[in-house]
Write a protein that holds these residues in place. Structure first.
Motif, PDB file in Angstrom:
ATOM      1  N   LYS A 147       0.536  -1.114  -0.258  1.00 23.71           N
ATOM      2  CA  LYS A 147       0.124  -0.343  -0.088  1.00 23.71           C
ATOM      3  C   LYS A 147       1.030   1.147  -0.095  1.00 23.71           C
ATOM      4  O   LYS A 147       0.469   2.176  -1.026  1.00 23.71           O
ATOM      5  CB  LYS A 147      -1.018  -0.234   1.334  1.00 23.71           C
ATOM      6  N   THR A 148       1.554   1.194   1.168  1.00 25.94           N
ATOM      7  CA  THR A 148       2.505   2.288   0.883  1.00 25.94           C
ATOM      8  C   THR A 148       3.208   2.619  -0.787  1.00 25.94           C
ATOM      9  O   THR A 148       3.882   3.714  -0.912  1.00 25.94           O
ATOM     10  CB  THR A 148       3.090   2.419   2.269  1.00 25.94           C
ATOM     11  N   THR A 149       3.991   1.358  -0.184  1.00 23.23           N
ATOM     12  CA  THR A 149       5.003   1.716  -1.718  1.00 23.23           C
ATOM     13  C   THR A 149       3.876   2.136  -3.182  1.00 23.23           C
ATOM     14  O   THR A 149       4.418   2.550  -3.961  1.00 23.23           O
ATOM     15  CB  THR A 149       5.512  -0.035  -2.164  1.00 23.23           C
TER      16      THR A 149
ATOM     17  N   PHE B  29       1.824  11.690   5.816  1.00 24.92           N
ATOM     18  CA  PHE B  29       2.380  10.985   6.794  1.00 24.92           C
ATOM     19  C   PHE B  29       1.736  10.145   7.952  1.00 24.92           C
ATOM     20  O   PHE B  29       1.567  10.718   8.503  1.00 24.92           O
ATOM     21  CB  PHE B  29       4.277  10.908   6.240  1.00 24.92           C
ATOM     22  N   GLN B  30       2.216   8.714   7.699  1.00 26.08           N
ATOM     23  CA  GLN B  30       1.445   8.245   8.770  1.00 26.08           C
ATOM     24  C   GLN B  30       2.419   8.384  10.066  1.00 26.08           C
ATOM     25  O   GLN B  30       1.475   8.713  11.031  1.00 26.08           O
ATOM     26  CB  GLN B  30       2.547   6.148   8.742  1.00 26.08           C
ATOM     27  N   SER B  31       3.830   8.989  10.202  1.00 32.44           N
ATOM     28  CA  SER B  31       3.987   9.781  10.914  1.00 32.44           C
ATOM     29  C   SER B  31       4.221  11.181  11.292  1.00 32.44           C
ATOM     30  O   SER B  31       5.341  11.413  11.519  1.00 32.44           O
ATOM     31  CB  SER B  31       6.099   9.080  11.708  1.00 32.44           C
TER      32      SER B  31
ATOM     33  N   VAL C 286      -2.687   9.840   1.873  1.00 35.98           N
ATOM     34  CA  VAL C 286      -2.283   9.806   3.599  1.00 35.98           C
ATOM     35  C   VAL C 286      -2.390   8.396   3.904  1.00 35.98           C
ATOM     36  O   VAL C 286      -3.191   7.561   3.218  1.00 35.98           O
ATOM     37  CB  VAL C 286      -4.093  10.353   3.638  1.00 35.98           C
ATOM     38  N   ASP C 287      -1.677   8.352   4.551  1.00 37.95           N
ATOM     39  CA  ASP C 287      -0.799   7.171   4.907  1.00 37.95           C
ATOM     40  C   ASP C 287      -0.813   6.305   6.353  1.00 37.95           C
ATOM     41  O   ASP C 287      -0.546   7.231   7.229  1.00 37.95           O
ATOM     42  CB  ASP C 287       0.320   6.504   4.708  1.00 37.95           C
ATOM     43  N   GLU C 288      -1.755   5.890   6.763  1.00 39.21           N
ATOM     44  CA  GLU C 288      -2.403   5.920   8.076  1.00 39.21           C
ATOM     45  C   GLU C 288      -3.157   6.379   8.444  1.00 39.21           C
ATOM     46  O   GLU C 288      -1.896   6.528   9.797  1.00 39.21           O
ATOM     47  CB  GLU C 288      -1.596   4.486   8.759  1.00 39.21           C
ATOM     48  N   PRO C 289      -3.361   7.631   8.658  1.00 41.76           N
ATOM     49  CA  PRO C 289      -3.752   8.885   9.563  1.00 41.76           C
ATOM     50  C   PRO C 289      -4.169   8.435  10.838  1.00 41.76           C
ATOM     51  O   PRO C 289      -3.765   9.163  11.812  1.00 41.76           O
ATOM     52  CB  PRO C 289      -4.742   9.476   9.025  1.00 41.76           C
TER      53      PRO C 289
HETATM   54 MG    MG Z   1       2.313   0.924   4.960  1.00 39.81          MG
END
Ligand code: MG
Ligand code: ATP
Lengths: 353, 225
Positions: free
Chosen positions: B46-48, B91-93, B168-171
Motif C-alpha cells: 500500500k505504502t509503495t 504521512f503515517q508518522s 494519506v498513509d494511515e492517518p
Molecule cells: Mg505502509
C-alpha cells in the motif's frame, strides 16, 4: 526569513559547538596574522619610512641595502636625471647603544631626507630614535646614548614609531653616519649604501645612470628581503593549515548535522524541496555561523593581542582582517557544500511510512 | 479525465538473490472529488503504491499520470515541483518540521522552491487551521501540540498548495479511535469542499465507511471489494 535561518535561531544550541570551534580558529588566525604583520613590520621599518621613493643600490647587492656600496658620485649623477626631485643617502649598520649602562643591539641609520615619518636629519651629535628603544630601556628626549664600540655620545632629539629593522634604530645625518660607521668597523672605510630618490624617474632610468647600479621601489626591496620572505612564508603556511582545519571542522559538523537530519530532509524533499533548496539552506547557515564566528573571533583576537607584552611584535592590519573574514566565510560555505552528495542521496520515499 | 491514472504499474525491489514485487501490475484511477480507501494486510504494498502515485518513487514498469502529466517523463526538479504544487502528503508518522510553528509548517511548502509567502498564503494557512479546528494554535510548535492536533496540522500542510491529489498513509495509527475518526471526517470534509482526489491507506475498519470506494490490496495486487 528562510526556514534554514529560522532553524539557526530556534535551535541555536545545535550550532553552538561549530560556532565555538570556528571562533577559536578565527582567534588563532587573527593572532597568527598579527604575528606575521608584526614581524615583517618590525624588520622593514627603515625601508617603509622611505614612502613611495625609489632605492638605488649597487647591483651586486641583490637588492639588500646592507650589502650595497654605492660608487662615488652616484648621488650627484642621480640628481641630474630628468624627473628626479630629491636624492638622499641611506645607510645602515648594526651596532650597540647603551643608556646608563644598559646595552641594546641597535641599527644605526644615516639619512638625508625627511619623509612623512621622519623629521629632517638632526645636527651632528644628535639622533632621532626609534620609539621601540624607549620600550626596552629607560630613555627620554634629551638623554644621551653611547653608540658603538667607541661609545660616541648622541643626544636624543625626538622619537619616531614603526621604524625598526629587527632591532630598534637610531637615525643620524648621513655625514655623521659615515664617521660613526668607521668606528663600528675600523677595518673597512664606510661607504654610502643606497640612494633614495623621489620624483617621476622610473627605476630603470635611475639604474641606467651609472655602471653597476640597480634600482627598485621600496616594496620590491622589501619583497626581496630573505628574512622577511622566509618568515612570511612560514606564517602563511601555518595560516593555510589553519584554514584547512577550519574547512574540515565545518565539513565534519555539517556532515554530522545532515546525518541527524536525514528524516527531515526526506520530508522536505517529499513536500517539494529541491536538493538546491536544501543546500542553499545549509550554505545560509554556514554563512551565518561563520559571520558570527568572524565577529567574535576578531573581537577576542584583538583583545588577546592587547594583552601580549609590548616587546612581542604583534600588529593588527585591517586589510588582513578583511581577507581573513572573507576567507573564513568562503571556507565555511565550502565545508557545508561537502554534504551535497549525502543530501542528493536522500530518498524522499523514506519520508512516508 | 481522472485526477490520477495508474496503468499496469509495477514496483520491484531487489532482495538478495530474489526480487520482491511490492506492486504487481496495478491499474487504478481516482476521479476529482473521490475519496478512495486502500486497505490490505501489512506488507501488501500500500505504502509503495502511494510513493509511486506521489512521484516519490518511479515504477519499475507501467505508467502513472497526474491529470494528463505522465510522471515518468519528468526530471528531478519537475518532480519536486509536481510534489510541491499538485500533491499533498499526509504521512503515517506526521513528520512536521519540529522547529516551525503550525502556521510556519503550512507556509513552508510555499517557501520551498523559491515561492513567496504573501498575504494570500498567510490567509490561506490561517483559514485551513481554522477549518481543522486549530484556530489559535497556529503559533505552537509540534512539541506543544497533541498527536491529533499534529495530524491535523499535517493535513493542513498537505492542502496548503491546493493539490489535485491527496495521499494519506494511515492517518489514524497514532490516534485513539474516536480522535482517529474525527481526523478522517475532517479529511473527508476537505475532500468534498475542495473537490480534490484522495487515496487514504488505512487498517482501521472504523473509518473505512467514510470513503467513496474501498479497494483492497493483497500481495501487491488490487482486489476490488
Ligand atoms: Mg505502509
Ligand atoms: N525500499 C524498499 N526496499 C526493499 N523492499 C521494500 C522497500 N519498501 C518496501 N519494500 C517491501 O515491499 C513490500 C510492500 O511494502 P509496503 O511498505 O508497501 O507495505 P504496506 O502495505 O504499506 O505495509 P504496512 O501496512 O505494514 O505499512 C514489503 O514486502 C516490503 O518489505
Amino acid at each position: 526569513m528562510s526556514i534554514a535561518i529560522r532553524e539557526l535561531r530556534r535551535r541555536f544550541g545545535q550550532f553552538l559547538p561549530v560556532l565555538v570551534a570556528m571562533t577559536l580558529l578565527v582567534v588563532l588566525l587573527v593572532v597568527l596574522g598579527a604575528f606575521l604583520d608584526g614581524l615583517s613590520r618590525s624588520q622593514t621599518g627603515v625601508l617603509r619610512a622611505q614612502g613611495d621613493r625609489v632605492l638605488v643600490l649597487s647591483d651586486d647587492a641583490d637588492l639588500a641595502p646592507s650589502r650595497s656600496r654605492l660608487p662615488d658620485g652616484t648621488v650627484e649623477a642621480l640628481a641630474q636625471v630628468d624627473g628626479v626631485e630629491e636624492v638622499g643617502r641611506l645607510s645602515t649598520v648594526a651596532t650597540t647603544a647603551s643608556v646608563d649602562g644598559d646595552v641594546q643591539d641597535v641599527v644605526l641609520v644615516g639619512y638625508d631626507l625627511a619623509t612623512d615619518t621622519l623629521p629632517e636629519p638632526p645636527t651632528s651629535g644628535e639622533a632621532v630614535v626609534d620609539a621601540k628603544l624607549a620600550d626596552l630601556v629607560d630613555v627620554e628626549e634629551g638623554d644621551t646614548l653611547a653608540v658603538g664600540p667607541d661609545a660616541r655620545e648622541l643626544t636624543v632629539t625626538t622619537f619616531v614609531g614603526d621604524v625598526s629593522a629587527g632591532s630598534p634604530t637610531i637615525w643620524v645625518a648621513a655625514d655623521d653616519w659615515l664617521e660613526l660607521a668607521d668606528t663600528v668597523n675600523p677595518t673597512e672605510r664606510a661607504t654610502t649604501q643606497a640612494a633614495v630618490v623621489s620624483g617621476d624617474a622610473t627605476p630603470d632610468e635611475l639604474a641606467g645612470t651609472g655602471d653597476g647600479l640597480a634600482a627598485a621601489t621600496v616594496d620590491d626591496v622589501i619583497a626581496a628581503d630573505d628574512v622577511v620572505t622566509q618568515q612570511s612564508s612560514t606564517f602563511q603556511g601555518i595560516i593555510g593549515v589553519t584554514f584547512v582545519v577550519t574547512l574540515l571542522v565545518v565539513a565534519l559538523f555539517f556532515v554530522l548535522l545532515t546525518i541527524e537530519r536525514v528524516r527531515l530532509y526526506a520530508v522536505l524533499k517529499a513536500i517539494g524541496a529541491r536538493t538546491r533548496d536544501l543546500v542553499a539552506g545549509l550554505a545560509a547557515q554556514a554563512v551565518a555561523v561563520a559571520a558570527l564566528a568572524v565577529v567574535l573571533g576578531i573581537g577576542l583576537g584583538i583583545g588577546l593581542t592587547l594583552l601580549v607584552p609590548p616587546d612581542l611584535p604583534l600588529v593588527i592590519v585591517p586589510a588582513r582582517l578583511a581577507v581573513l573574514a572573507v576567507a573564513t566565510v568562503v571556507v565555511a560555505v565550502l565545508g557545508a557544500l561537502g554534504t551535497l552528495r549525502r543530501i542528493l542521496r536522500i530518498d524522499p520515499a523514506d519520508a512516508i511510512g | 479525465m481522472p485526477a490520477l491514472t495508474i496503468d499496469k504499474a509495477r514496483k520491484e525491489f531487489p532482495s538478495g538473490e530474489q526480487t520482491i514485487v511490492a506492486v504487481d501490475d496495478v491499474d487504478l484511477s481516482v476521479d476529482d472529488g473521490e475519496f478512495l480507501v486502500l486497505e490490505g494486510p501489512s506488507g501488501s504494498g500500500k505504502t509503495t503504491l502511494l510513493t509511486l502515485a506521489g512521484a516519490l518513487a518511479t515504477p519499475t514498469s507501467g505508467s502513472i499520470r497526474l491529470g494528463d502529466v505522465e510522471l515518468g517523463d519528468l526530471e528531478g526538479n519537475e518532480r519536486s515541483a509536481v510534489r510541491r504544487d499538485r500533491i499533498g502528503f499526509v504521512f503515517q508518522s506526521v513528520n512536521l518540521i519540529p522547529f516551525l510553528s503550525a502556521t510556519e509548517n503550512l507556509l513552508a511548502v510555499r517557501q520551498l522552491g523559491g515561492g513567496r509567502v504573501d498575504r494570500d498564503a498567510r490567509d490561506r494557512a490561517e483559514q485551513l487551521l481554522e477549518e481543522l479546528g486549530l484556530g489559535g494554535r497556529g503559533d505552537n510548535v509540534p512539541d506543544e501540540l497533541s498527536g491529533g492536533q499534529r495530524q491535523r496540522v499535517a493535513i493542513g500542510r498537505a492542502l496548503m498548495n491546493d493539490p489535485d491529489l491527496l495521499l494519506v498513509d494511515e492517518p489514524t495509527s497514532a490516534l485513539d479511535s474516536e480522535l482517529g475518526r474525527q481526523v478522517v471526517e475532517l479529511l473527508r470534509d476537505e475532500v468534498d469542499r475542495r473537490g480534490v482526489a484522495a487515496i487514504m491507506v488505512t487498517h482501521d475498519e472504523r473509518v473505512t465507511d467514510l470513503g467513496d470506494r474501498i479497494v483492497k490490496m493483497v500481495d501487491g495486487a488490487l482486489v476490488e471489494s
